[in-house]
Design a protein around this motif. Structure first.
Motif, mmCIF file in Angstrom:
data_model
loop_
_atom_site.group_PDB
_atom_site.id
_atom_site.type_symbol
_atom_site.label_atom_id
_atom_site.label_comp_id
_atom_site.label_asym_id
_atom_site.label_seq_id
_atom_site.Cartn_x
_atom_site.Cartn_y
_atom_site.Cartn_z
ATOM 1 N N GLN A 114 -4.409 -8.225 -6.289
ATOM 2 C CA GLN A 114 -4.260 -6.770 -6.300
ATOM 3 C C GLN A 114 -2.816 -6.347 -6.553
ATOM 4 O OE1 GLN A 114 -5.939 -6.059 -2.418
ATOM 5 N NE2 GLN A 114 -7.988 -5.623 -3.228
ATOM 6 N N TYR B 216 -3.876 4.899 -10.256
ATOM 7 C CA TYR B 216 -3.814 3.459 -10.423
ATOM 8 C C TYR B 216 -5.018 2.793 -9.758
ATOM 9 C CZ TYR B 216 1.035 3.690 -12.024
ATOM 10 O OH TYR B 216 2.180 3.942 -12.731
ATOM 11 N N GLN C 145 -13.290 -2.223 -5.749
ATOM 12 C CA GLN C 145 -12.201 -2.889 -5.063
ATOM 13 C C GLN C 145 -12.690 -4.194 -4.445
ATOM 14 O OE1 GLN C 145 -10.608 -0.797 -1.714
ATOM 15 N NE2 GLN C 145 -8.771 -2.055 -1.592
ATOM 16 N N GLU D 280 -5.792 -0.985 -5.703
ATOM 17 C CA GLU D 280 -5.284 -0.560 -4.407
ATOM 18 C C GLU D 280 -5.294 -1.744 -3.446
ATOM 19 O OE1 GLU D 280 -6.344 2.525 -0.736
ATOM 20 O OE2 GLU D 280 -7.569 2.508 -2.563
ATOM 21 N N HIS E 116 0.830 -1.206 0.000
ATOM 22 C CA HIS E 116 0.000 0.000 0.000
ATOM 23 C C HIS E 116 0.863 1.254 0.000
ATOM 24 C CE1 HIS E 116 -3.261 2.774 1.155
ATOM 25 N NE2 HIS E 116 -4.050 1.862 0.609
ATOM 26 N N PHE F 174 -1.482 -4.352 -9.827
ATOM 27 C CA PHE F 174 -0.720 -3.110 -9.676
ATOM 28 C C PHE F 174 0.596 -3.195 -10.437
ATOM 29 C CE2 PHE F 174 1.995 -0.548 -6.470
ATOM 30 C CZ PHE F 174 1.940 0.581 -7.282
ATOM 31 N N ASN G 216 0.733 6.523 -6.833
ATOM 32 C CA ASN G 216 -0.566 7.141 -7.114
ATOM 33 C C ASN G 216 -0.504 8.661 -7.043
ATOM 34 O OD1 ASN G 216 -3.169 6.127 -7.868
ATOM 35 N ND2 ASN G 216 -3.994 7.031 -5.997
ATOM 36 N N TRP H 12 1.916 1.700 -3.511
ATOM 37 C CA TRP H 12 0.770 2.149 -4.329
ATOM 38 C C TRP H 12 0.522 3.637 -4.110
ATOM 39 C CZ3 TRP H 12 -4.016 4.280 -3.342
ATOM 40 C CH2 TRP H 12 -4.941 4.249 -4.390
ATOM 41 N N GLU H 13 0.538 4.084 -2.851
ATOM 42 C CA GLU H 13 0.306 5.508 -2.574
ATOM 43 C C GLU H 13 1.415 6.370 -3.169
ATOM 44 O OE1 GLU H 13 -0.064 5.646 1.685
ATOM 45 O OE2 GLU H 13 -2.255 5.741 1.562
#
Length: 538
Positions: free
Chosen positions: A206, A76, A122, A79, A64, A210, A71, A67-68
């Motif tokens: 996930q 994207y 999600q 998540e 995460h 990603f 992002n 991802w942040e």
């Protein structure tokens, strides 16, 4: 007069913005009689959970963060999930019920609205946690409405957590309406493997999604992110592989035989076995080569003889300024915790003591505050030869009773237990510490197996946030704490960091911390001195 059960609404109650409410109303034809049942959907985010989900929690938070980070530049999907949706009919004791049924400790949890998760795209885990009275009052029409509620939830993996008495009724409902497989109806006493596996399956989808998004959007951009994400995915998939001993009994025996040549420990990283020595004489090239070849004969990989002091840097600031100081060697560190020393022969409490790092103090050393004021003397461990590191003990400092209030403490106000915890339950467990230099920090325990020093297992902890260290110079002696079933356990003591050989293939930018197992160290003191230490609060 006959009554009919119809779905009246699936709406948000604005008076309670953190709860999504699904109202099911039963009305009589004359509208004179009305019975209302409210289902609430709440997103549960936990810090500490069952050992089976330690790896999931660690990987989900690491993914995460990546991802942040990406992002912020590009939008994207995929998540990584960081919680579950709990659908319940009463929220008066959610924390207790979650601990009872799932092992989720919600002491420091977030309870968020689940509205976006229920309507969004999600993929989530949705658990129905309904009381016995809910199932006893249900009938066919009632169950149809419950089924309609399930259908309104988007990409959800549905589970029903029920009491033993309600398993058959809930299973019949799920079978009749094809809500979820029978294995997704579980009780508190049952094996929850299917439930836990679903966490990992969703996370893998996930994370893989990603990764594909990253590869499609960038060519040279974000290569580091891709490498880190690939490493996390490999670690996730490794849990499904058959676990076999990575070091043979013969190899371990040869490492122990080499103790007389100065070998004090080992660590396996991928296909490289690092054998640590604590004696400068072993570094003569001919002896080093002979030892490497001797151990390599029983190991399918590369063996690297490594001086311990070149990869392990104790967290002692070479200056005054920590909580406690050894002026003789000009090093400072942290008092980890206070306690009482009890004589096991007569059961008398002898002294108030403080625990700190063995690289700071040994028997006879004077312990001072940063201003030079003496506060006590160390009574354990015995002094080692020069240039030797002690990673099997903790320093026990007998505090002058008139000085105890002058010691600066960390304010945590929780009783700390020091007990044996299975190593498999600690893998990827979230921990924290309070140190003199960096104060409160959080981290993850990396895999404990295949890493020994001085014939003892060693803790390796990586920081939870890439932007911070878990520990730094001046933090030696800090107690490593975790929470299990709402109890706080002191599992380790910070020693130092940088135990990452140069030849390691580890691509992580996070600097690991090395910690001593606290229970093992205190047991060693007890066996040698016939005295025990009862630790107090932090």
């Amino acid at each position: 007069m006959a009554t009919s059960l119809t779905e009246q609404c699936f709406e948000t109650d604005e008076s309670e913005p953190t709860m999504k409410k699904m109202r099911l109303r039963r009305k009589s034809s004359s509208e004179k009689e009305k019975v209302e049942t409210i289902l609430k959907a709440t997103k549960i985010i936990y810090d500490y959970g069952p050992p089976e989900l330690n790896l999931f929690k660690y990987l989900a938070e690491e993914a995460h963060f990546l991802w942040e980070k990406e992002n912020e530049r590009h939008r994207y999907a995929n998540e990584p999930m960081n919680g579950i949706v709990l659908i319940h009919d009463d929220d008066t004791d959610i924390a207790e019920r979650c601990l009872h049924y799932f092992g989720f400790d919600l002491r420091s949890n977030n309870l968020e609205s689940a509205d976006c998760l229920l309507k969004g795209q999600q993929e989530v885990i949705c658990v129905f946690l309904l009381r016995e009275t809910f199932w006893k009052a249900s009938n066919k029409a009632y169950e149809e409405i419950l089924n309609n509620v399930v259908k309104k939830i988007a990409k959800a993996n549905v589970f029903f957590m029920v009491s033993n008495e309600d398993i058959s009724r809930a299973s019949e409902f799920c079978k009749r309406y094809n809500v979820c497989p029978p294995s997704n109806v579980i009780s508190q006493a049952e094996n929850k493997k299917v439930f836990y596996d679903t966490f990992y399956d969703i996370l893998e989808r996930q994370m893989t999604g990603f990764l594909h998004d990253l590869q499609a959007r960038t060519i040279t951009e974000g290569v580091t992110i891709e490498e880190e994400l690939n490493g996390l995915i490999e670690e996730l998939r490794a849990r499904k592989k058959t676990k076999i001993p990575e070091l043979t009994a013969q190899c371990l025996a040869r490492i122990k035989e080499a103790k007389e040549y100065g070998v004090v420990g080992h660590r396996l990283l991928d296909n490289k076995l690092f054998v640590f020595v604590d004696d400068p004489l072993i570094m003569e090239e001919d002896k080093k080569t002979q030892l490497e070849r001797y151990i390599e004969d029983s190991f399918d990989g590369t063996v690297k003889i490594t001086p311990l002091r070149t990869v392990l840097k104790p967290h002692c600031a070479i200056k005054c300024g920590g909580y406690v100081t050894n002026n003789k060697i000009n090093k400072s560190g942290t008092i980890g915790i206070f306690g009482k020393m009890r004589n096991l022969v007569n059961n008398d409490i002898e002294r108030t003591v403080a625990l700190s790092s063995p690289n700071l103090f040994s028997d006879g050393d004077i312990v001072s505050l940063p201003n030079g004021e003496h506060v006590g003397a160390c009574c354990w461990p015995v002094k080692l030869e020069p240039h030797r590191e002690n990673l099997i003990d903790v320093s026990i400092v007998e505090i002058d009773s008139t000085k105890i209030d002058t010691i600066k403490r960390a304010i945590f106000n929780e009783r700390i237990l020091v007990e044996d915890i299975p190593h498999e339950d600690l893998d990827h467990q979230l921990v924290f510490k309070y140190g003199a230099k960096t104060q409160t920090t959080y981290g993850w325990i990396k895999k404990i197996s295949n890493f020994e020093l001085f014939e003892r297992d060693v803790l390796v902890i990586i920081p939870k946030s890439p932007a911070t260290l878990f520990s730094d110079e001046g933090d030696s002696g800090a107690i490593v704490v975790t929470s299990i079933n709402k109890m706080h356990y002191g599992i380790g003591m910070v020693f130092g960091s940088h135990l990452e050989p140069e030849e390691s293939s580890n691509t992580s930018t996070k600097i690991p911390t090395v910690a001593i197992f606290l229970k093992n160290a205190l047991d060693r003191f007890t066996s040698r001195r016939q005295k025990s230490i009862c630790v107090e609060e932090i």
